[in-house]
Design an enzyme around this catalytic site. Structure first.
Site, PDB file in Angstrom:
ATOM      1  N   GLU A 449      -2.027  36.083  21.343  1.00 39.52           N
ATOM      2  CA  GLU A 449      -2.390  37.025  22.424  1.00 39.52           C
ATOM      3  C   GLU A 449      -2.894  36.284  23.657  1.00 39.52           C
ATOM      4  OE1 GLU A 449      -1.655  39.995  22.491  1.00 39.52           O
ATOM      5  OE2 GLU A 449      -1.247  40.378  20.378  1.00 39.52           O
ATOM      6  N   GLY A 450      -2.283  35.171  23.973  1.00 36.51           N
ATOM      7  CA  GLY A 450      -2.742  34.362  25.101  1.00 36.51           C
ATOM      8  C   GLY A 450      -3.753  33.355  24.588  1.00 36.51           C
TER       9      GLY A 450
END
Ligand SMILES: Cc1cc2nc3c(=O)[nH]c(=O)nc-3n(C[C@H](O)[C@H](O)[C@H](O)COP(=O)(O)OP(=O)(O)OC[C@H]3O[C@@H](n4cnc5c(N)ncnc54)[C@H](O)[C@@H]3O)c2cc1C
Length: 598
Positions: A449-450
């Protein structure tokens, strides 16, 4: 017996004594709810998580899913647990009544979901992805797509995925090459390969709803040319029954360090193994408009980022409680004041250094959980705002807190898991105890997620400066409000308020200094350090909020809150001073390091 998954006492304090979640029932959206309904669903989640999720957590880790080239096999306990989750109607907790949901506040949904993540991250990965997927479709898809895919997801008949990453495009989604070719009937055919897709293949549900980022040939280059498609594993007939197999196949499973209970897959779209409608190519349905896919996906990613932070917190929390229980039972050594070698050994919780490790964990996990719930409440305020000002205020604050709510727990609740192992000594390093698995499971959270680095760039390069610094100002305003409340109470709270105000003013000044000279490259070079310093200021603020809510209340629970808050202000907040000095100096050590010098 007290749960070692989470502390219900702490959740009650955060939800009711601090965030006044009951007050949300004055809003139309939540008018059917009350403290009783909130308590009921929290009780239910603790029970389902304890009975169905926690018992197979280690089994899930030791027996990861396998693929024989044809089918994926998963231990049966996973399906039983997910069945119990769906039967308890937990998938629809926060969704609108019109989709069959219970329309609970997102804040309560967050507290509920934490039980499952603490009990078994692997198994809870499937509903986690499904909820994010359904949420995105509700916000951006046509009624037809919602009817066909969201309702079965909320019933637990279909599960969802998010297919962004490719081997050459992880952090840099602009570089995806999966393509979607339009067909005359309005559908698309998707061709390409996706990497790392969680929950990408299994037979837990009748169908899997992939949300796929792809480029339509002829569109703009980079992120502006990305569109979003629903690509189901099986096509669905207009009456809702399952139709032909779509042309999306599992190429293989990835074998992970932790989080092993959730299948992680390499998926091939449109390789021609199946020929729906007589032709190769995975049938895809456009979500919303062409070329707006990344913006839609960010809707999901922002919530997923809060969810990843919550996952890190939940793993940190359960590790803390387990190490606390262990420290009370394990006898080793004697007090430094004891002169008698034949005296009985003491429980290790009696040693100051063990208490330090427990206090550090307590300050991280309770601070992180409070931050996660605070952000969830901002989501509720956004959705139910009674004025434009209220909505824009909540949005500005949530925007800047999201990278912190994702990254801070991922860093510090992982550290909590490391300390939980340390408290267990050698036993913590064995698979007989739970804590080594929590550490391995949690190690994913700074990556997906990043990554941590990407969150740092998002915070400094975008969120801190966007709209003329509106989000930064919103944060400064919220923090000053807390300091004012602490000052009014006087005593120790006022002293902590002074320390927080001073550090936050320095943070705001340093932010301005970093961009003042126009050397963007130097400013951004240490964005991860900025994220970390910013995160510590945010969590110090969240601790002060909790201490104000606990003010004047007596008993072990509140004394424990005060001591953990003190710990954070004495041991953690001061760490920001050298970080802020480094940032202000626009240090170029990393930039100037030559590739050849390594
Ligand atoms: C277990 C697991 C589950 C996952 N589930 C999903 C899923 O369900 N769906 C999905 O789409 N993806 C999923 N992912 C993919 C995940 O989101 C990516 O791994 C992540 O975005 C990083 O991409 P990457 O692995 O290609 O690393 P890279 O992008 O190659 O990054 C490697 C390193 O370089 C740094 N870096 C990269 N670019 C920059 C830059 N511009 N500036 C500074 N530093 C940079 C990164 O911070 C990182 O430290 C999953 C990954 C894992 C491991």
């Amino acid at each position: 017996m007290r749960s070692t998954l989470l502390s219900r006492r702490d959740l009650d304090f955060l939800l009711y004594e601090w965030l006044d979640v009951e007050g949300l029932t004055a809003r139309e959206r939540f008018a059917d709810h009350s403290r009783e309904t909130f308590d009921g669903v929290l009780d239910l989640c603790e029970q389902v998580a304890t009975k169905y999720f926690a018992p197979h957590n280690k089994l899930n880790d030791a027996n990861e899913p396998t693929f024989d080239g044809d089918r994926v096999t998963i231990i049966p306990e996973v399906a039983t647990a997910l069945d119990a989750f769906a039967k308890a109607d937990l998938l629809g907790m926060t969704f609108d009544n019109r989709f069959g949901g219970a329309q609970l506040p997102f804040t309560v949904g967050t507290a509920c979901f934490a039980w499952f993540q603490a009990a078994n991250v692997g198994t809870s990965g499937y509903p986690f992805l499904t909820l994010g997927n359904a949420n995105l479709l509700v916000a951006h898809a046509s009624d037809e797509l919602i009817d066909t895919y969201v309702r079965p997801m909320l019933d637990g008949r279909f599960f969802g995925t998010m297919c962004l990453s490719e081997t050459q495009a992880g952090s840099s989604l602009a570089d995806i090459v999966t393509r979607a070719e339009p067909r005359d009937d309005g559908t698309y055919r998707v061709f390409g390969n996706k990497m790392w897709i969680s929950g990408g293949d299994h037979e837990l549900t009748e169908n899997i709803v992939h949300l796929v980022l792809a480029k339509i040939p002829g569109g703009p280059a980079g992120t502006k040319g990305i569109s979003l498609f629903v690509v189901p594993r099986f096509l669905v007939h207009p009456d809702g029954s399952i139709g032909e197999r779509n042309d999306v196949v599992l190429a293989g499973l990835n074998h992970k360090m932790g989080f092993r209970g959730t299948t992680n897959t390499v998926l091939n779209f449109g390789e021609g193994r199946y020929t729906p409608g007589g032709a190769a190519g995975a049938v895809g349905y456009l979500v919303g408009e062409q070329h707006r896919g990344l913006a839609y996906m960010f809707h999901m990613m922002n919530e997923a980022r809060l969810g990843v932070g919550l996952c890190a917190t939940s793993l940190g929390y359960t590790g803390y409680l387990k190490s606390l229980e262990y420290a009370r039972a394990r006898e080793q050594g004697r007090s430094p004041l004891s002169k008698d070698p034949s005296a009985a050994q003491v429980p290790i919780i009696g040693h100051a250094d063990v208490k330090r490790m427990l206090l550090a964990q307590k300050s991280y996990v309770e601070g992180a959980l409070a931050l996660n719930l605070y952000c969830s409440r901002l989501v509720d305020l956004q959705h139910t705002a009674e004025s434009d000002d209220e909505r824009s205020g909540a949005t500005a604050l949530l925007d800047i807190l999201t990278p912190v709510a994702k990254s801070w727990p991922s860093q510090w609740c992982l550290e909590a898991n490391s300390l939980a192992i340390q408290v267990h000594g050698g036993y913590g390093y064995t698979r007989e105890y739970d804590v080594e698995q929590h550490y391995r499971d949690n190690r994913l959270n700074p990556i997906h997620e990043g990554t941590h680095g990407i969150q740092g760039m998002d915070l400094l390069g975008r969120k801190a400066v966007q709209n003329g610094g509106a989000s930064l100002l919103a944060f400064g305003g919220a923090l000053s409000g807390t300091v004012a409340a602490a000052t009014e109470r006087g005593g120790e709270l006022a002293e902590l308020g002074v320390a927080l105000q001073a550090t936050s003013q320095r943070l705001l000044a340093v932010t301005a200094e970093m961009f003042a000279g126009g050397d963007i490259e130097a400013a951004m070079a240490n964005s991860s350090i900025y994220l970390e310093a910013f995160g510590h200021v945010v969590v110090a603020w969240i601790w002060l909020e909790q201490l104000v809510a606990a003010d004047g209340k007596t008993g072990d629970f509140y004394d424990g809150k005060r001591q953990a808050g003190r710990y954070f202000y004495r041991y953690e907040l001061p760490k920001t001073a050298p970080q802020l000095d480094l940032l202000a100096s626009l240090d170029r050590t990393t930039l100037d390091m030559s590739d050849a010098w390594f």
